[in-house]
Design a protein around this motif. Structure first.
Motif, mmCIF file in Angstrom:
data_model
loop_
_atom_site.group_PDB
_atom_site.id
_atom_site.type_symbol
_atom_site.label_atom_id
_atom_site.label_comp_id
_atom_site.label_asym_id
_atom_site.label_seq_id
_atom_site.Cartn_x
_atom_site.Cartn_y
_atom_site.Cartn_z
ATOM 1 N N ALA A 1 -36.585 8.122 42.639
ATOM 2 C CA ALA A 1 -35.744 9.183 43.174
ATOM 3 C C ALA A 1 -36.095 10.448 42.399
ATOM 4 C CB ALA A 1 -34.274 8.834 42.996
ATOM 5 N N HIS A 2 -36.274 11.531 43.104
ATOM 6 C CA HIS A 2 -36.589 12.814 42.472
ATOM 7 C C HIS A 2 -35.396 13.731 42.715
ATOM 8 C CE1 HIS A 2 -39.727 16.237 41.857
ATOM 9 N NE2 HIS A 2 -38.559 16.544 41.347
ATOM 10 N N ALA A 3 -34.683 14.021 41.645
ATOM 11 C CA ALA A 3 -33.500 14.877 41.732
ATOM 12 C C ALA A 3 -33.764 16.179 40.987
ATOM 13 C CB ALA A 3 -32.295 14.169 41.129
ATOM 14 N N VAL A 4 -33.149 17.244 41.463
ATOM 15 C CA VAL A 4 -33.273 18.550 40.819
ATOM 16 C C VAL A 4 -31.866 19.078 40.576
ATOM 17 C CG1 VAL A 4 -34.176 20.901 41.012
ATOM 18 C CG2 VAL A 4 -35.433 18.990 42.045
ATOM 19 N N GLY A 5 -31.634 19.566 39.352
ATOM 20 C CA GLY A 5 -30.327 20.103 39.017
ATOM 21 C C GLY A 5 -30.438 21.458 38.350
ATOM 22 N N SER A 6 -29.536 22.353 38.703
ATOM 23 C CA SER A 6 -29.481 23.662 38.049
ATOM 24 C C SER A 6 -28.976 23.503 36.628
ATOM 25 C CB SER A 6 -28.538 24.597 38.811
ATOM 26 O OG SER A 6 -29.007 24.824 40.108
ATOM 27 N N LEU A 7 -29.430 24.393 35.757
ATOM 28 C CA LEU A 7 -28.994 24.397 34.365
ATOM 29 C C LEU A 7 -28.268 25.707 34.074
ATOM 30 C CD1 LEU A 7 -32.236 22.930 32.767
ATOM 31 C CD2 LEU A 7 -30.016 21.794 32.963
ATOM 32 N N PRO A 8 -27.294 25.686 33.163
ATOM 33 C CA PRO A 8 -26.540 26.910 32.861
ATOM 34 C C PRO A 8 -27.423 27.977 32.221
ATOM 35 C CG PRO A 8 -25.877 25.107 31.415
ATOM 36 C CD PRO A 8 -26.843 24.542 32.393
ATOM 37 N N LEU A 9 -27.265 29.199 32.681
ATOM 38 C CA LEU A 9 -28.077 30.305 32.185
ATOM 39 C C LEU A 9 -27.839 30.608 30.715
ATOM 40 C CD1 LEU A 9 -27.675 32.746 35.215
ATOM 41 C CD2 LEU A 9 -29.705 31.436 34.601
ATOM 42 N N HIS A 10 -26.618 30.420 30.238
ATOM 43 C CA HIS A 10 -26.261 30.812 28.868
ATOM 44 C C HIS A 10 -26.732 29.817 27.807
ATOM 45 C CE1 HIS A 10 -23.020 28.158 30.177
ATOM 46 N NE2 HIS A 10 -22.850 27.873 28.901
ATOM 47 N N GLU A 11 -27.244 28.683 28.223
ATOM 48 C CA GLU A 11 -27.735 27.692 27.261
ATOM 49 C C GLU A 11 -29.220 27.946 27.007
ATOM 50 O OE1 GLU A 11 -26.097 25.196 25.743
ATOM 51 O OE2 GLU A 11 -24.192 25.530 26.763
ATOM 52 N N GLY A 12 -29.723 27.368 25.970
ATOM 53 C CA GLY A 12 -31.154 27.418 25.686
ATOM 54 C C GLY A 12 -31.728 26.021 25.754
ATOM 55 N N LYS A 13 -32.943 25.885 25.293
ATOM 56 C CA LYS A 13 -33.670 24.616 25.354
ATOM 57 C C LYS A 13 -32.871 23.453 24.753
ATOM 58 C CE LYS A 13 -37.909 22.682 23.424
ATOM 59 N NZ LYS A 13 -39.152 23.016 22.719
ATOM 60 N N ASP A 14 -32.308 23.636 23.574
ATOM 61 C CA ASP A 14 -31.565 22.555 22.925
ATOM 62 C C ASP A 14 -30.301 22.194 23.701
ATOM 63 O OD1 ASP A 14 -33.478 22.377 20.926
ATOM 64 O OD2 ASP A 14 -32.379 23.691 19.555
ATOM 65 N N GLY A 15 -29.591 23.190 24.178
ATOM 66 C CA GLY A 15 -28.388 22.933 24.976
ATOM 67 C C GLY A 15 -28.721 22.213 26.269
ATOM 68 N N TRP A 16 -29.803 22.642 26.915
ATOM 69 C CA TRP A 16 -30.225 21.984 28.156
ATOM 70 C C TRP A 16 -30.608 20.534 27.887
ATOM 71 C CZ3 TRP A 16 -33.851 26.639 29.280
ATOM 72 C CH2 TRP A 16 -33.115 27.700 29.804
ATOM 73 N N ARG A 17 -31.353 20.306 26.814
ATOM 74 C CA ARG A 17 -31.774 18.935 26.463
ATOM 75 C C ARG A 17 -30.547 18.040 26.243
ATOM 76 N NH1 ARG A 17 -36.253 16.380 23.985
ATOM 77 N NH2 ARG A 17 -37.347 18.363 23.868
ATOM 78 N N ASN A 18 -29.569 18.528 25.506
ATOM 79 C CA ASN A 18 -28.355 17.746 25.257
ATOM 80 C C ASN A 18 -27.620 17.435 26.552
ATOM 81 O OD1 ASN A 18 -28.734 17.603 22.486
ATOM 82 N ND2 ASN A 18 -27.563 19.476 22.099
ATOM 83 N N LEU A 19 -27.519 18.408 27.427
ATOM 84 C CA LEU A 19 -26.859 18.220 28.710
ATOM 85 C C LEU A 19 -27.564 17.143 29.530
ATOM 86 C CD1 LEU A 19 -24.740 19.367 30.817
ATOM 87 C CD2 LEU A 19 -26.633 20.766 31.631
ATOM 88 N N ILE A 20 -28.882 17.253 29.629
ATOM 89 C CA ILE A 20 -29.673 16.319 30.433
ATOM 90 C C ILE A 20 -29.609 14.916 29.858
ATOM 91 C CG2 ILE A 20 -32.039 15.724 31.139
ATOM 92 C CD1 ILE A 20 -32.503 18.889 31.056
ATOM 93 N N GLU A 21 -29.843 14.788 28.565
ATOM 94 C CA GLU A 21 -29.851 13.461 27.961
ATOM 95 C C GLU A 21 -28.474 12.804 28.016
ATOM 96 O OE1 GLU A 21 -31.788 13.966 24.153
ATOM 97 O OE2 GLU A 21 -33.757 13.809 25.112
#
Length: 168
Positions: free
Chosen positions: A74-94
């Motif tokens: 399954a290939h899913a795509v999700g938007s990420l919050p603009l105010h976060e950076g790489k580390d915040g995005w990684r934490n959210l995803i994981e």
């Protein structure tokens, strides 16, 4: 040609060039929007022989032999919050993958794409691509080897998953 095989999808989300069962894929290495990538799955499913693209190559081979009409991933795509950076995005995803994908015995490879606007180069808003196995890979799970994709087969199930992403 981008998503014709799981291998091609993995090359696409990781911005690499390669070959799948049908020939060369587009050269995604020319894109400059890959921020980070990783894998989430049950610890017991951490099999070195399936690192990186090898998981998806094996999934394609298995599907071609045994279930050519079943989706490999399954290939899913999700938007990420603009105010976060790489580390915040990684934490959210994981966190999301651990709570909703690995807990079901499946593996997800993820890649963050983002590029800020620069001189005559358009912005690419931050988003994540998730490649999710459609079979359970956790050897301790009672459903190991079985298709576990009911949560992506129907519109309602996909809506529920997207609502979980939004809430997370």
């Amino acid at each position: 040609r981008t998503h014709r095989t799981a291998r091609a999808s993995w090359l696409y989300v990781n911005r690499l060039h390669g070959i799948d069962d049908y020939g060369p894929t587009p050269d995604w290495s020319l894109r400059d929007d890959l921020v980070a990538s990783g894998r989430c799955g049950p610890q017991r499913a951490n099999i070195p022989a399936l690192d990186g693209i090898r998981l998806w190559t094996q999934a394609d081979q298995h599907a071609a032999l045994y279930r050519p009409d079943e989706p490999v991933c399954a290939h899913a795509v999700g938007s990420l919050p603009l105010h976060e950076g790489k580390d915040g995005w990684r934490n959210l995803i994981e966190g999301f993958c651990e709570d909703h994908i690995a807990s079901q015995g499946m593996i997800a490879d993820w890649a963050i794409h983002y590029r800020p606007e620069e001189d005559r180069v358009a912005e690419i808003l931050p988003h994540v691509h998730l490649l999710i196995t459609t079979r359970v890979f956790d050897p301790a799970h009672t459903d190991v080897g079985r298709v576990r994709q009911t949560w992506v087969r129907t519109d309602r199930a996909r809506k529920t998953m997207s609502e979980k992403w939004w809430a997370h």
